[in-house]
Design an enzyme around this catalytic site. Structure first.
Site: not given
Ligand code: BG6
Length: 510
Positions: A200-201, A62, A258, A263, A171, A205, A360
């Protein structure tokens, strides 16, 4: 030595050098992910000479940003976040073909400007160039971007097979089953499934890819990989960080959406799936969908625990609790920790619990898959105090300190036959050095060459949401009732321990 080109799992490595002329368009060009991951990934691909000779990078957002300034922003991103230092010559090759187009995500005229810009690039290249659109924006604008890609003809199927455009979508892919279905329907109205790359990173890996190699390139595991020999599986994805500056996003998401739905569940699927017939996108994804469909519905009150971190200590520092963090509602119902017990209803896994947890503000950042084998049926060694041998455990250390280890019982030297658990380890850094490619490098390149093996298929995303949506709805209806807490810097709430102790298990200390 086996001919690599004939080994089914090594076939196709050389295809990574064959990406066609490409323009990568990043929507959300001034976002955090672009700076931290995408631009450094493109730089490192250039460093390894893996980008096509005719490669162009276009930022779209933007904010009006002149080309020169966008190049400076991108160059700073490489300097700040790349695993390799900024090399002027390597970056210069990318920068020479880096431009910026400003426009709204719901503004058709912006997409028309983008289409004209891409047509210009093709004109100066003298040939067709495939477009790879990377949607790295907040999910609220996924839909207008997809619609405008369709309306402007950019996303269409019109270019013919070799130069079909492609779209990578970040995601979160929906927030429940209904929204994931709606997003799939929207994508399908513009793209064919083979043009869509849901990221999905974790799949990019190195260690996650190695899980497949370990399982299917070694013959010692497969005979044991079932309910006859495996007692339980624990999958942990722990982070030491708190919510940080992402309160706005995280409050709408929570740990289940999340981390677990995507994952952690991907790690489960790769661990539990049947061997695919080949290392090809559809073969592999068929098996993942099949095993996810075999996961039994979660018993809402007995198979899941959720919690929020309270004030505590992380890395020797006092940190606030989730409810005290900036931007978090004081009565927030968002979980920062979730643990689930899953059962897979098939011949291979009947009766083997799969424990998943993520959170977390745990003691440290560590992701691992631990496969715990059954204990020996008895012991002949009198000095083991009866029967207290350690269970053999094979653990895949996804990150950090990437590797693989196996716990065995060994004899302690001495006249008495005493046993002690010992660890046999393989460490990536020791064997291969530590500068391994980042997940996004592999994934951007795979999308460029049209290989969806390490991406989520539409039906796979829906299957995973089918599993978790009832739990999300249940938690929502409960408000804060049943929300446990754990001190920051601890391994989670007691409620999560009970999921295991009720079956005679305990969480590992990864
Ligand atoms: C992201 C989540 O998908 O993965 C973040 O949105 C999380 O909340 C991150 O921190 C973890 O990724 P990694 O690669 O650092 O384990």
């Amino acid at each position: 030595m086996a001919d690599p080109e004939r080994h089914p799992f090594l076939q196709g490595l050389s295809k990574h050098r064959g990406a066609p002329p490409t323009v990568v368009v990043i929507f959300g060009a001034s976002g955090d992910l672009t700076a931290r991951k995408l631009i450094p990934a493109i730089y490192n691909l250039s460093f390894d000479n893996l980008l096509p000779a005719d490669f162009h990078l276009v930022g779209y957002g933007r904010k009006p940003i002149p080309d020169e300034e966008f190049r400076a922003i991108a160059s700073k991103a490489v300097a700040d976040f790349s695993r390799r230092e900024l090399d002027a010559e390597v970056w210069g090759r990318v920068a020479a073909n880096t431009t910026y187009v400003s426009g709204g995500y719901d503004e058709k005229a912006g997409f028309e400007r983008l289409a004209a810009h891409i047509a210009e690039i093709e004109k100066s290249a003298g040939s067709q160039v495939q477009s790879l659109f990377y949607i790295s924006t907040p999910p609220s604008v996924f839909s207008p971007i997809i619609q405008n890609l369709g309306a402007s003809g950019l996303g269409g199927r019109y270019l013919g097979k070799a130069h079909q455009s492609k779209v990578i979508i970040e995601k979160p892919f929906g927030r429940d089953l209904a929204s994931a279905r709606a997003l799939n329907a929207e994508l399908r109205s513009v793209f064919d499934e083979n043009q869509v790359f849901r990221i999905d990173h974790y799949l990019g890996k190195e260690t996650v890819q190695d899980l497949l190699v370990q399982r299917f390139a070694n013959s010692i595991f497969e005979p044991l990989w079932n309910r006859n020999y495996i007692d339980s599986v624990q999958i942990t994805v722990a982070e030491d960080q708190g919510v940080g500056t992402r309160a706005g996003y995280y409050e709408q998401s929570g740990c289940l959406r999340d981390m677990i739905q995507n994952h952690t569940t991907q790690l489960l699927a790769l661990t539990a799936m049947e061997p695919p017939g080949s290392f090809e996108a559809e073969a592999l994804r068929d098996e993942k969908v099949k095993v996810l469909r075999a996961v039994e519905a979660i018993s809402l009150d007995t198979d899941a625990a959720r919690a929020q971190y309270a004030a505590g200590m992380t890395a020797g520092k006092a940190v606030p609790g989730y409810l005290e963090e900036a931007g978090i509602a004081p009565d927030s119902t968002t979980e920062t920790y979730a643990a689930i017990r899953l059962s897979i209803n098939n011949w291979r896994w009947q009766g083997v619990p799969f424990y998943l947890r993520s959170g977390k503000r745990m003691p440290r950042r560590v992701s691992e898959i631990a496969v715990q084998f059954k204990r020996p049926p008895g012991t002949i060694f009198p000095h083991t105090g009866g029967f207290d041998l350690a269970a053999n455990t094979l653990s895949f250390q996804i990150q950090p300190d990437e590797g693989l280890s196996l716990i065995l019982n060994a004899k302690v030297p001495g006249l008495e036959t005493r046993t002690q658990p010992v660890k046999m380890s393989f460490r990536y850094a020791t064997t291969f050095g530590s500068n391994t490619p980042e997940a996004y490098e592999r994934l951007v390149l795979d999308a460029m060459i049209g290989d969806g093996t390490l991406f989520i298929r539409g039906d796979e995303a829906e299957t995973s949401w089918t599993l978790y949506t009832p739990l999300l709805e249940h938690w929502q209806s409960q408000g804060r009732t049943g929300m446990a807490s754990y001190p920051a810097g601890s391994w989670g709430p007691e409620a999560a321990d009970l999921l295991l102790t009720s079956r005679g298990h305990t969480w590992r200390q990864p």
